[in-house]
Motif scaffolding. Sequence first.
Motif, short mmCIF file in Angstrom:
data_model
loop_
_atom_site.label_atom_id
_atom_site.label_comp_id
_atom_site.label_asym_id
_atom_site.label_seq_id
_atom_site.Cartn_x
_atom_site.Cartn_y
_atom_site.Cartn_z
N THR A 110 -3.27 -5.40 5.90
CA THR A 110 -4.51 -5.19 5.16
C THR A 110 -4.82 -6.35 4.22
O THR A 110 -5.87 -6.38 3.59
N GLN A 111 -3.90 -7.30 4.12
CA GLN A 111 -4.17 -8.51 3.34
C GLN A 111 -4.32 -9.74 4.24
O GLN A 111 -4.30 -10.87 3.76
N ASN A 133 -6.67 -3.16 -1.46
CA ASN A 133 -5.58 -2.19 -1.27
C ASN A 133 -6.05 -0.82 -1.74
O ASN A 133 -6.31 -0.62 -2.92
N TYR A 134 -6.13 0.13 -0.80
CA TYR A 134 -6.61 1.47 -1.14
C TYR A 134 -5.54 2.55 -0.94
O TYR A 134 -5.85 3.72 -0.86
N GLY A 135 -4.27 2.12 -0.82
CA GLY A 135 -3.18 3.09 -0.81
C GLY A 135 -2.73 3.53 0.56
O GLY A 135 -3.21 3.09 1.60
N ALA A 136 -1.77 4.49 0.54
CA ALA A 136 -1.06 4.90 1.75
C ALA A 136 -1.97 5.59 2.76
O ALA A 136 -1.82 5.40 3.97
N PRO A 139 0.79 -1.23 0.00
CA PRO A 139 0.00 0.00 0.00
C PRO A 139 0.83 1.28 0.00
O PRO A 139 0.35 2.32 -0.47
N GLU A 140 2.06 1.25 0.53
CA GLU A 140 2.87 2.45 0.60
C GLU A 140 4.00 2.48 -0.43
O GLU A 140 4.33 3.54 -0.97
N TYR A 141 4.60 1.33 -0.71
CA TYR A 141 5.74 1.28 -1.63
C TYR A 141 5.57 0.13 -2.62
O TYR A 141 6.31 -0.87 -2.58
N PRO A 142 4.60 0.21 -3.51
CA PRO A 142 4.40 -0.88 -4.47
C PRO A 142 5.60 -1.04 -5.40
O PRO A 142 6.14 -0.06 -5.91
N ALA A 143 6.02 -2.28 -5.59
CA ALA A 143 7.17 -2.56 -6.45
C ALA A 143 6.75 -2.53 -7.91
O ALA A 143 6.00 -3.39 -8.37
N LEU A 171 -5.72 3.20 9.10
CA LEU A 171 -6.00 1.89 9.69
C LEU A 171 -5.05 1.55 10.82
O LEU A 171 -5.46 1.01 11.85
N LYS A 172 -3.76 1.87 10.66
CA LYS A 172 -2.83 1.55 11.74
C LYS A 172 -3.13 2.41 12.97
O LYS A 172 -3.03 1.93 14.12
N ASP A 173 -3.54 3.66 12.77
CA ASP A 173 -3.91 4.52 13.89
C ASP A 173 -5.18 4.01 14.58
O ASP A 173 -5.31 4.06 15.80
#
Length: 389
Positions: A246-247, A303-306, A138-142, A312-314
Motif C-alpha cells: 500500500t506504499q 495507511n488506513y489500517g488492517a 497497516p497491521e502491526y505498527p511498531a 485490498l489483498k483480496d
Amino acid sequence: MIVIISDDITGAAEIAGMAHAYGLSTVLTTGEQCPSDNKAEVVVFAADTRSMSEEEACNTIRRIAAPLKETEGVRVFKKIDSVLRGHVIAEMQALMDTLQCPRALLVPQNPSKQRIIRQGEYLIENTPLHQTPFRNDPEYPAATAQVEELLQHRAQMLQVEEVIPAAGICVANAEDMEQVARQTAKCTGVENMQPAEIGGILIGGAADAFDAWLRQWRPDLKHAEKPTALPPVREVNRALIVCGSTQSKSIVQLPYLRAIDATEVMMPEEVFHGRENGVWFRILQEEYEQSPVLVVGIGDYGNYGAAYALRLKDLMAQAVQALVIQHPPQLLLIEGGATAFAILSKLRWNTFTVAGQYAPGVVGIRHGSIHIILKPGSYPWGAIFGSPR
C-alpha cells in the motif's frame, strides 16, 4: 529432513531460496501437510499465520507440527518476521507445546541488512524501530523499539554470554553475524547445549539466523557463489508483475521495465477506498491483452489500517485470478507476502519447487510451467532488475 514453518509466504520463499542455494532439494507449500510424494531434503511451510487471528494462527501451527513428532530425524526451524510482526510468541509457544520443547530461542535480527538488537533495543541502520517506516505498518505498527515491550513481556532477553534457561522463550541480543552465530550455536550443540531436536531447544528467527543454524548443522554444505540470473523477461510471451504494497510507488520507469516496454495500471483511488471495481478490472484485462508485460499496483494513497489491507489483498487476488484465466503468464512476479498468499490461494496453487534466489529474499518458485518470483514489500526493486539486458 529439515522443516521450516513460516508466518508468511515471502519469508518462506526467502528461506527456501537459501536452502536451494546450498544445494538442498527444497519444496515450498502453502498447505498444512508435507506433499504425499515428498522426497525433498527441505520442506518449507508458508502458513500465512501473520494474517490470521492469534487463535487461528496457533491452531494452524499445531496442525502443521503434530505429524512432525512422528517423523524421525526432523529438524524444525520457526521462521518469524525480522521486525517481530505477527503472533510471534503465541505461535512459538504453540509449536513448543506440540513438539514438547520446554525452551526456545528467537533470533529475529538480520545484521546483514543493518537490523540488530542492542541491549534489548531493535535498531535498523542505528534508528530505533518505531522511528522507521515500520511504525506505519497497516497491521502491526511498531510503537516501540524495546523488544520486550513489542512482545508484551512474554519473553526475556538473552545476552551473548548467557546460557538458555531450562524453560521459556528468550530473544537474542546480537549486533553482528558473529554474535548471531554464537546465539544459534546454543541450539545446535556447538556450545555444549542440548541439541534442538524434538524435546530439546526450539529455534526461531529470520534469514541470518537460519543461515547460521543451517551451517552449524551441515558444515559440509557449500553455498552457491552467485545468485540465479533473472529469467529473460524479453523472451517470455507474457509477464505479470503485481505490486501489493500500500506504499508502493510506480516502478514502470525502472530502466529494466522501460527497456521491455512494460505497461503499468495502478488501482484508481476510488477503488482503493472500496467503490465499484468493474471498470478497473476491464481496463486491466484490455491492457493485459495488449502488453507482453503488465504491472499492476495498488498505489500510495495512505495507511488506513488492517481492514483496508485485508480488502485490498483480496481485491488484488481477484484481479490476478481473472488475468491468469484470461492468459496464463509465463512469469508472475508478486511483491508483498500477504498479497502473494492471497493470489496463490485464489488460484488454488499450493505446492511449488524452488527455482533459485535472485537477490537476498527474492526467490523464484515454479508451479507447472509458470515461473513465480516473490519479493518482500520492504525490499528494493532494483535488487531484482538491475540494469536492462
